[in-house]
Every structure is written in C-alpha cells, then in structure tokens.
Design a protein around this motif. Structure first.
Motif, PDB file in Angstrom:
ATOM      1  N   GLY A  15      25.957  36.520  38.511  1.00 29.19           N
ATOM      2  CA  GLY A  15      25.207  36.610  37.269  1.00 29.19           C
ATOM      3  C   GLY A  15      25.145  38.003  36.686  1.00 29.19           C
ATOM      4  O   GLY A  15      24.738  38.180  35.532  1.00 29.19           O
ATOM      5  N   GLY A  16      25.567  38.982  37.457  1.00 27.85           N
ATOM      6  CA  GLY A  16      25.539  40.360  36.995  1.00 27.85           C
ATOM      7  C   GLY A  16      26.746  40.730  36.154  1.00 27.85           C
ATOM      8  O   GLY A  16      27.601  39.880  35.852  1.00 27.85           O
ATOM      9  N   SER A  17      26.820  42.015  35.801  1.00 26.18           N
ATOM     10  CA  SER A  17      27.884  42.515  34.928  1.00 26.18           C
ATOM     11  C   SER A  17      28.499  43.782  35.498  1.00 26.18           C
ATOM     12  O   SER A  17      27.842  44.541  36.227  1.00 26.18           O
ATOM     13  CB  SER A  17      27.328  42.833  33.536  1.00 26.18           C
ATOM     14  N   LEU A  18      29.747  43.984  35.158  1.00 20.16           N
ATOM     15  CA  LEU A  18      30.453  45.225  35.442  1.00 20.16           C
ATOM     16  C   LEU A  18      31.365  45.533  34.268  1.00 20.16           C
ATOM     17  O   LEU A  18      31.828  44.603  33.587  1.00 20.16           O
ATOM     18  CB  LEU A  18      31.304  45.109  36.716  1.00 20.16           C
ATOM     19  N   ARG A  19      31.637  46.809  34.066  1.00 22.30           N
ATOM     20  CA  ARG A  19      32.644  47.194  33.080  1.00 22.30           C
ATOM     21  C   ARG A  19      33.708  48.031  33.772  1.00 22.30           C
ATOM     22  O   ARG A  19      33.411  49.095  34.322  1.00 22.30           O
ATOM     23  CB  ARG A  19      32.037  47.977  31.916  1.00 22.30           C
ATOM     24  N   ARG A  67      33.109  35.042  29.048  1.00 17.79           N
ATOM     25  CA  ARG A  67      32.406  35.924  29.989  1.00 17.79           C
ATOM     26  C   ARG A  67      33.002  37.334  30.012  1.00 17.79           C
ATOM     27  O   ARG A  67      32.280  38.306  30.178  1.00 17.79           O
ATOM     28  CB  ARG A  67      32.453  35.341  31.407  1.00 17.79           C
ATOM     29  N   PHE A  68      34.305  37.434  29.860  1.00 24.90           N
ATOM     30  CA  PHE A  68      34.998  38.723  29.918  1.00 24.90           C
ATOM     31  C   PHE A  68      35.478  39.115  28.519  1.00 24.90           C
ATOM     32  O   PHE A  68      35.854  38.251  27.715  1.00 24.90           O
ATOM     33  CB  PHE A  68      36.216  38.650  30.838  1.00 24.90           C
ATOM     34  N   THR A  69      35.496  40.422  28.270  1.00 24.45           N
ATOM     35  CA  THR A  69      36.005  40.940  26.998  1.00 24.45           C
ATOM     36  C   THR A  69      36.881  42.151  27.258  1.00 24.45           C
ATOM     37  O   THR A  69      36.447  43.102  27.915  1.00 24.45           O
ATOM     38  CB  THR A  69      34.856  41.335  26.062  1.00 24.45           C
ATOM     39  N   ILE A  70      38.093  42.113  26.731  1.00 27.80           N
ATOM     40  CA  ILE A  70      38.992  43.258  26.813  1.00 27.80           C
ATOM     41  C   ILE A  70      38.897  44.043  25.515  1.00 27.80           C
ATOM     42  O   ILE A  70      38.782  43.456  24.428  1.00 27.80           O
ATOM     43  CB  ILE A  70      40.452  42.814  27.091  1.00 27.80           C
ATOM     44  N   SER A  71      38.911  45.356  25.632  1.00 24.06           N
ATOM     45  CA  SER A  71      38.881  46.207  24.448  1.00 24.06           C
ATOM     46  C   SER A  71      39.637  47.494  24.751  1.00 24.06           C
ATOM     47  O   SER A  71      39.920  47.792  25.914  1.00 24.06           O
ATOM     48  CB  SER A  71      37.440  46.506  24.025  1.00 24.06           C
ATOM     49  N   ARG A  72      39.969  48.224  23.706  1.00 23.59           N
ATOM     50  CA  ARG A  72      40.687  49.488  23.896  1.00 23.59           C
ATOM     51  C   ARG A  72      40.146  50.538  22.954  1.00 23.59           C
ATOM     52  O   ARG A  72      39.703  50.226  21.846  1.00 23.59           O
ATOM     53  CB  ARG A  72      42.195  49.303  23.695  1.00 23.59           C
ATOM     54  N   SER A  85      28.191  37.648  33.484  1.00 18.11           N
ATOM     55  CA  SER A  85      27.969  36.369  34.183  1.00 18.11           C
ATOM     56  C   SER A  85      28.956  36.201  35.333  1.00 18.11           C
ATOM     57  O   SER A  85      29.599  35.155  35.481  1.00 18.11           O
ATOM     58  CB  SER A  85      28.095  35.194  33.206  1.00 18.11           C
ATOM     59  N   LEU A  86      29.065  37.215  36.131  1.00 21.29           N
ATOM     60  CA  LEU A  86      30.052  37.208  37.210  1.00 21.29           C
ATOM     61  C   LEU A  86      29.734  36.138  38.247  1.00 21.29           C
ATOM     62  O   LEU A  86      28.568  35.826  38.524  1.00 21.29           O
ATOM     63  CB  LEU A  86      30.125  38.582  37.861  1.00 21.29           C
ATOM     64  N   LYS A  87      30.797  35.586  38.814  1.00 17.63           N
ATOM     65  CA  LYS A  87      30.707  34.538  39.812  1.00 17.63           C
ATOM     66  C   LYS A  87      31.390  35.000  41.102  1.00 17.63           C
ATOM     67  O   LYS A  87      32.292  35.850  41.058  1.00 17.63           O
ATOM     68  CB  LYS A  87      31.405  33.278  39.305  1.00 17.63           C
ATOM     69  N   PRO A  88      31.026  34.436  42.223  1.00 17.17           N
ATOM     70  CA  PRO A  88      31.693  34.815  43.481  1.00 17.17           C
ATOM     71  C   PRO A  88      33.219  34.641  43.416  1.00 17.17           C
ATOM     72  O   PRO A  88      33.954  35.429  44.022  1.00 17.17           O
ATOM     73  CB  PRO A  88      31.061  33.881  44.508  1.00 17.17           C
ATOM     74  N   GLY A 114      48.156  50.218  37.556  1.00 17.57           N
ATOM     75  CA  GLY A 114      47.225  51.069  38.263  1.00 17.57           C
ATOM     76  C   GLY A 114      47.141  50.681  39.726  1.00 17.57           C
ATOM     77  O   GLY A 114      47.796  49.730  40.175  1.00 17.57           O
ATOM     78  N   GLN A 115      46.303  51.402  40.444  1.00 16.83           N
ATOM     79  CA  GLN A 115      46.187  51.186  41.888  1.00 16.83           C
ATOM     80  C   GLN A 115      45.206  50.071  42.243  1.00 16.83           C
ATOM     81  O   GLN A 115      45.170  49.618  43.382  1.00 16.83           O
ATOM     82  CB  GLN A 115      45.762  52.488  42.580  1.00 16.83           C
ATOM     83  N   GLY A 116      44.425  49.655  41.279  1.00 16.33           N
ATOM     84  CA  GLY A 116      43.481  48.572  41.499  1.00 16.33           C
ATOM     85  C   GLY A 116      42.083  49.059  41.833  1.00 16.33           C
ATOM     86  O   GLY A 116      41.891  50.142  42.386  1.00 16.33           O
ATOM     87  N   THR A 117      41.113  48.242  41.484  1.00 18.24           N
ATOM     88  CA  THR A 117      39.713  48.519  41.822  1.00 18.24           C
ATOM     89  C   THR A 117      39.081  47.224  42.309  1.00 18.24           C
ATOM     90  O   THR A 117      39.288  46.155  41.729  1.00 18.24           O
ATOM     91  CB  THR A 117      38.954  49.108  40.612  1.00 18.24           C
ATOM     92  N   GLN A 118      38.330  47.330  43.390  1.00 15.23           N
ATOM     93  CA  GLN A 118      37.753  46.140  44.028  1.00 15.23           C
ATOM     94  C   GLN A 118      36.493  45.704  43.292  1.00 15.23           C
ATOM     95  O   GLN A 118      35.595  46.520  43.036  1.00 15.23           O
ATOM     96  CB  GLN A 118      37.419  46.432  45.483  1.00 15.23           C
ATOM     97  N   VAL A 119      36.428  44.423  43.006  1.00 14.22           N
ATOM     98  CA  VAL A 119      35.217  43.803  42.470  1.00 14.22           C
ATOM     99  C   VAL A 119      34.780  42.728  43.465  1.00 14.22           C
ATOM    100  O   VAL A 119      35.563  41.834  43.795  1.00 14.22           O
ATOM    101  CB  VAL A 119      35.464  43.179  41.089  1.00 14.22           C
ATOM    102  N   THR A 120      33.547  42.835  43.926  1.00 14.97           N
ATOM    103  CA  THR A 120      33.002  41.864  44.869  1.00 14.97           C
ATOM    104  C   THR A 120      31.714  41.302  44.288  1.00 14.97           C
ATOM    105  O   THR A 120      30.804  42.061  43.944  1.00 14.97           O
ATOM    106  CB  THR A 120      32.723  42.496  46.235  1.00 14.97           C
ATOM    107  N   VAL A 121      31.660  39.984  44.175  1.00 15.53           N
ATOM    108  CA  VAL A 121      30.490  39.316  43.620  1.00 15.53           C
ATOM    109  C   VAL A 121      29.846  38.501  44.735  1.00 15.53           C
ATOM    110  O   VAL A 121      30.468  37.590  45.291  1.00 15.53           O
ATOM    111  CB  VAL A 121      30.867  38.406  42.439  1.00 15.53           C
ATOM    112  N   SER A 122      28.613  38.829  45.052  1.00 14.67           N
ATOM    113  CA  SER A 122      27.907  38.123  46.115  1.00 14.67           C
ATOM    114  C   SER A 122      27.100  36.964  45.541  1.00 14.67           C
ATOM    115  O   SER A 122      26.615  37.034  44.412  1.00 14.67           O
ATOM    116  CB  SER A 122      26.985  39.088  46.859  1.00 14.67           C
ATOM    117  N   SER A 123      26.962  35.939  46.341  1.00 17.38           N
ATOM    118  CA  SER A 123      26.231  34.738  45.880  1.00 17.38           C
ATOM    119  C   SER A 123      24.750  34.838  46.207  1.00 17.38           C
ATOM    120  O   SER A 123      24.301  35.724  46.910  1.00 17.38           O
ATOM    121  CB  SER A 123      26.826  33.493  46.534  1.00 17.38           C
TER     122      SER A 123
END
Length: 123
Positions: A15-19, A67-72, A85-88, A114-123
C-alpha cells in the motif's frame, strides 16, 4: 560511454509508495526512449513502463496501470518511476533502460541498462 544509475529502491509495506530515479550520462538524454523493467527471482525480466523519446507516448504493463507513472525531466537527464499502492508481487530488482529508437517496445531494443535497484514490498 552512456551510463544509467538508478536510485530510490528500498523496503516498503504493501500500500505504500516509492519513487525510482534514473540519471543518464554520456550522451544527450532527450535522444533516448526510456523504460523501466523488473526482474523477480526465477522470472524473466519484464517491461513495467516505457516512454518515447519525446515523452508523448507511454506504455504500462497491465498489472501496474493506474498505480505506476513514468516521467522524464530532460533538464535533469532523469527518468522517474512513481510507484503507488505497492503490492508484494511488485517485489523485484528494477532496471532503467535507454534506447536510441524513437519508441522502444521490447527489451532487446534497449541499448543501455542500469545496474538495478531492489524494491521489496512486505505484506
């Protein structure tokens, strides 16, 4: 040499958000179509969101639409992915990618990653 550096990943509750941010260096940012992909353990890398070189065309995977929006921001050489509204099941390593095409649709049309970035969504 083109370099892409992602940031903004982390651990968040459902349910949280990240950018996520991705800074592109080495060539003119505005000459690239941009995309965000993700890869969960044991799964193929999949497209999440893409944006054309001009920014006028966007694409979203069905499971992130709304839920997601891409912008530049061409002045900052940066592409963003706002994730709400992130989900597990959104848990994955998220990758930024750049393509020299006007519009890029599939991962092999993207030249730089890119090298990647970890996103972890807990329930």
């Amino acid at each position: 040499q083109v370099q892409l550096v992602e940031s903004g990943g982390g651990l968040v509750q459902a349910g949280g958000s990240l950018r996520l941010s991705c800074v592109v260096s080495g060539r003119t940012f505005s000459s690239y179509a941009m995309g965000w992909f993700r890869q969960a353990p044991g799964k193929e890398r999949e497209s999440v969101a893409r944006m054309s070189r001009s920014g006028g065309t966007t694409y979203y995977a069905d499971d992130v639409k709304g839920r997601f929006t891409i912008s530049r921001d061409n002045a900052k050489n940066t592409v963003y992915l706002q994730m709400n509204s992130l989900k597990p099941e959104d848990t994955a390593v998220y990758y930024c990618a750049a393509s020299s095409r006007v519009v890029a649709d599939v991962k092999w049309e993207f030249n730089y990653w890119g090298q990647g970035t970890q996103v972890t969504v807990s329930s």
